[in-house]
Design an enzyme around this catalytic site. Structure first.
Site, short mmCIF file in Angstrom:
data_model
loop_
_atom_site.label_atom_id
_atom_site.label_comp_id
_atom_site.label_asym_id
_atom_site.label_seq_id
_atom_site.Cartn_x
_atom_site.Cartn_y
_atom_site.Cartn_z
N CYS A 2 0.83 -1.19 0.00
CA CYS A 2 0.00 0.00 0.00
C CYS A 2 0.87 1.25 0.00
O CYS A 2 2.03 1.22 0.41
CB CYS A 2 -0.96 0.05 1.17
N ARG A 27 5.92 -0.90 -4.09
CA ARG A 27 5.53 -1.47 -2.81
C ARG A 27 4.53 -2.62 -2.98
O ARG A 27 4.30 -3.39 -2.05
CB ARG A 27 4.91 -0.38 -1.93
N TRP A 73 -3.01 -2.69 -1.59
CA TRP A 73 -2.69 -4.11 -1.67
C TRP A 73 -3.75 -4.82 -0.84
O TRP A 73 -3.85 -4.62 0.37
CB TRP A 73 -1.30 -4.36 -1.11
N ASN A 97 -3.11 2.80 5.19
CA ASN A 97 -2.21 1.65 5.14
C ASN A 97 -2.31 0.92 6.47
O ASN A 97 -2.40 1.56 7.52
CB ASN A 97 -0.76 2.07 4.94
N GLY A 98 -2.22 -0.42 6.44
CA GLY A 98 -2.24 -1.17 7.69
C GLY A 98 -3.49 -2.02 7.82
O GLY A 98 -4.27 -2.18 6.88
N GLU A 481 17.81 -18.68 -1.41
CA GLU A 481 17.58 -17.35 -1.98
C GLU A 481 17.36 -17.44 -3.49
O GLU A 481 16.50 -16.74 -4.04
CB GLU A 481 18.76 -16.44 -1.65
N LYS A 485 13.97 -16.21 -5.46
CA LYS A 485 13.97 -15.23 -6.55
C LYS A 485 13.24 -15.78 -7.78
O LYS A 485 12.47 -15.06 -8.41
CB LYS A 485 15.41 -14.87 -6.94
N GLU A 488 9.49 -15.85 -7.12
CA GLU A 488 8.93 -14.50 -6.93
C GLU A 488 8.58 -13.84 -8.26
O GLU A 488 7.52 -13.22 -8.38
CB GLU A 488 9.94 -13.61 -6.19
N HIS A 504 16.55 -38.09 1.09
CA HIS A 504 15.51 -38.10 2.12
C HIS A 504 14.20 -37.51 1.60
O HIS A 504 13.42 -36.94 2.37
CB HIS A 504 15.99 -37.35 3.36
N LYS A 603 6.58 -4.95 -1.62
CA LYS A 603 7.97 -4.69 -1.27
C LYS A 603 8.15 -4.51 0.23
O LYS A 603 9.01 -5.10 0.86
CB LYS A 603 8.46 -3.44 -2.02
#
Length: 608
Positions: A2, A27, A73, A97-98, A481, A485, A488, A504, A603
């Protein structure tokens, strides 16, 4: 997650609001809207990109001197125009926001008083609550203060009303918000980047602050109505720093900015021959002396940085280290130890779970706290006793790149500082380690030159639906990581495993359609990794191996090798993550996904 922009000016603020929203697109959002005071309250909303909102606003021809704007968002309610901000209550508009945790209770109360709700959001509750408070409050400022005192949860809000068209009211608790002092008026936003177009002179609001913005100034009070002063700062960011320049995407730009970001971050040791604990704060010696263990708390990519640091801290400083996911740690019944150094890592410094976990650790009596962060004015930095500010510069792409590598640089410095305090770092080892850190920018630049080969590999990934990443030791978190990526930004399902875990379970997935990406540094675990790779080939799996010189892994049918320029010892993870970033970026390009703004992601995650 947001974004808010508000403005009150002698000039037309509609272009400023829209440009501010564009700067906040990184964001993460799924709808956008604007409300201005111009012959009454006018609102334009779009369930789409800011460009769609721009087209609708241009079509309406609206101009104004007062207004608020928002990118949403979705949390409460689907991403659609009906749920997009701003939300209105009889001529009063709110952006938020929130998350308001007690909104259902307030909504029920307001519904009983005759308020009609048109959306599924918690934000509309705020609009109606402020409107209700106006019945008893002398003005909008007091109505917002009374309303926010009833809210439970996190919020940053902006409020305007046609009944009081000469001011904007903003407030924050738990979500970032700052004021911008311009030559022609006052502004507020959830991120400095949105205001660089009009000013670099900013005031960072603190939790519980409420501010009234007028064309000629502002005032700030706490929730109890007591006036407070907040320091005015000049942002170190420039408008150029958040422009694309020659690059196609911000992610690409930020990948290639890593040599400079590392050089800037490590400038603090440029001329020194030793690691000084005061790199982490004036009273760092007192805080770091006597540390018996380290607890690292973070989320996402920052969590992976912490996992790498665990290998460093235990091998070099010989200090036990635990790494926790912030959202798990704060709800786990853990055992506190006042001699533990609590390290919190966050790019934005406003990550809600990490901030809450830090406060939880402090409440348990663990006061030795250190923030590693890219934003010096952020809440996590202010909450921590020590801090190390990475100098990555603004990171706009949702998929973190340069923030990660600069976090690793900071954690390497922390490892050396703790090792030195513990008497486990002699002068020769210290000198070698510092020289290695100083050489990192050059080494990273050499890895970036491998992009053409990586681009060819990426072509083969476009049709894949799954990928497996393997690593061992301190490179296992780098495999994690790399997998993060890829999923994402390309939406290819990817998982990472410690290579020794293949037998395993994960080996059952390996076939000709499951590419396996392996990180193969020339370290003490290389021979064991080679055995794991043979297991993959025996099942028909196709291997893509990032190998150090001297690894003696031979390219053959089904085995593709990319040779890294040099082996880098302890700091090898910093180099090996670069090709994984590039592989993800180019795979996403081939697939045609939105590289900088991947679906469903944000973000800056400022809510739980």
């Amino acid at each position: 997650m947001c974004g808010i922009v508000t403005a009150i000016s002698t000039q037309n603020i509609v272009p400023v609001l829209l440009e501010g929203l564009r700067k906040l697109e990184y964001r993460g959002y799924d709808s956008a809207g604007i409300a201005v005071l111009s012959n009454g309250l006018q609102r334009v909303r779009s369930a789409g990109r800011v460009a769609d909102l721009q087209a609708l606003t241009d079509e309406s021809g609206v101009t104004a001197h007062v207004g608020i704007a928002h990118t949403r968002w979705a949390t409460h309610g689907a991403p659609c125009e009906r749920n997009a901000h701003p939300h209105i209550s009889a001529g009063l508009a709110v952006v938020h926001n929130g998350i308001i945790e007690n909104y259902e209770e307030i909504r029920e109360r307001l519904t009983a008083r005759g308020y009609v709700f048109e959306s599924e959001t918690d934000t509309e509750t705020i609009a109606h609550l402020i409107h209700h408070k106006l019945n008893a409050a002398p003005d909008l400022f007091e109505a917002v203060r009374l309303a926010t005192n009833e809210l439970v949860g996190a919020y940053a809000i902006g409020v305007v009303t046609e009944a009081d068209p000469f001011r904007v009211i903003v407030a924050r608790r738990g979500s970032p918000l700052l004021l911008g002092i311009g030559e022609d008026g006052m502004y507020a936003a959830s991120d400095t980047a949105a205001l660089l177009q009009v000013t670099r002179k900013v005031v960072y609001l603190e939790d519980g602050d409420l501010a009234e913005l007028r064309r000629d100034g502002y005032r700030i009070v706490r929730g109890d109505g007591v006036p407070v002063e907040r320091e005015t700062a000049i942002s170190s960011l420039s408008a150029d720093a958040v422009e694309l320049g020659q690059y196609r995407h911000y992610m690409q730009k930020e990948i290639f900015e890593q040599p400079q970001a590392l050089a800037n971050t490590l400038e603090i040791i440029a001329g020194g021959g030793s690691v000084n604990p005061q790199l982490f704060g004036a009273d760092a010696s007192g805080v770091l002396n006597g540390v018996r263990q380290v607890l690292i708390i973070a989320c996402g990519t920052s969590y992976h940085a912490g996992l790498v640091a665990r290998y460093w801290l235990e091998a070099v400083a010989r200090i036990p280290c635990t790494v926790e996911i912030a959202s798990e740690y704060r709800y786990r019944d853990s055992v506190p130890d006042p001699d533990t150094l609590v390290v919190v890592i966050s790019q934005s410094g406003e990550t809600a779970d990490t901030l809450a976990a830090l406060k939880h650790a402090k409440a348990q009596g663990m006061g030795r706290t250190l923030a590693i962060c890219n934003v010096p004015e952020s809440a996590i930095v202010r909450e921590s006793r020590l801090r190390f500010i990475t100098r990555a510069g603004p990171e706009i792409g949702v998929a973190s790149t340069k923030a990660f590598t600069t976090q690793l640089a900071a954690l390497a410095l922390l490892t050396l500082a703790l090792a030195k305090i513990a008497g486990r770092l002699d002068a020769d080892a210290e000198s070698r380690a510092l020289n290695g850190l100083r050489h990192l920018p050059v080494a990273v630049q050499k890895v970036l030159e491998l992009e053409p080969e990586i681009e060819q590999w990426a072509q083969r990934f476009a049709a894949k639906h799954h990928a497996l990443f393997l690593g061992r030791g301190r490179h296992w978190p780098i495999a994690m990581e790399g997998a993060l990526k890829l999923k994402e930004i390309s939406y290819i399902h990817a998982e990472a495993y410690a290579a020794g875990e293949l037998k395993h379970g994960p080996l059952a997935l390996v076939d000709k359609d499951m590419p396996v990406i392996a990180i193969a540094p020339a370290d003490e675990l290389l021979e064991k990794l080679k055995s794991n790779l043979q297991e993959v080939r025996a099942r028909g799996g196709e291997l893509y191996v990032f190998a150090d010189a001297g690894s003696e892994i031979v390219e053959s049918e089904g085995v593709h090798i990319l040779h890294m320029p040099e082996h880098y010892g302890m700091l090898s993870p910093v180099l090996h993550v670069i090709p994984l970033q590039l592989l993800s970026y180019h795979a996403a390009l081939v697939k045609g996904t939105d590289v900088d703004k991947p679906r469903n992601l944000a973000k800056s995650v400022t809510v739980e």
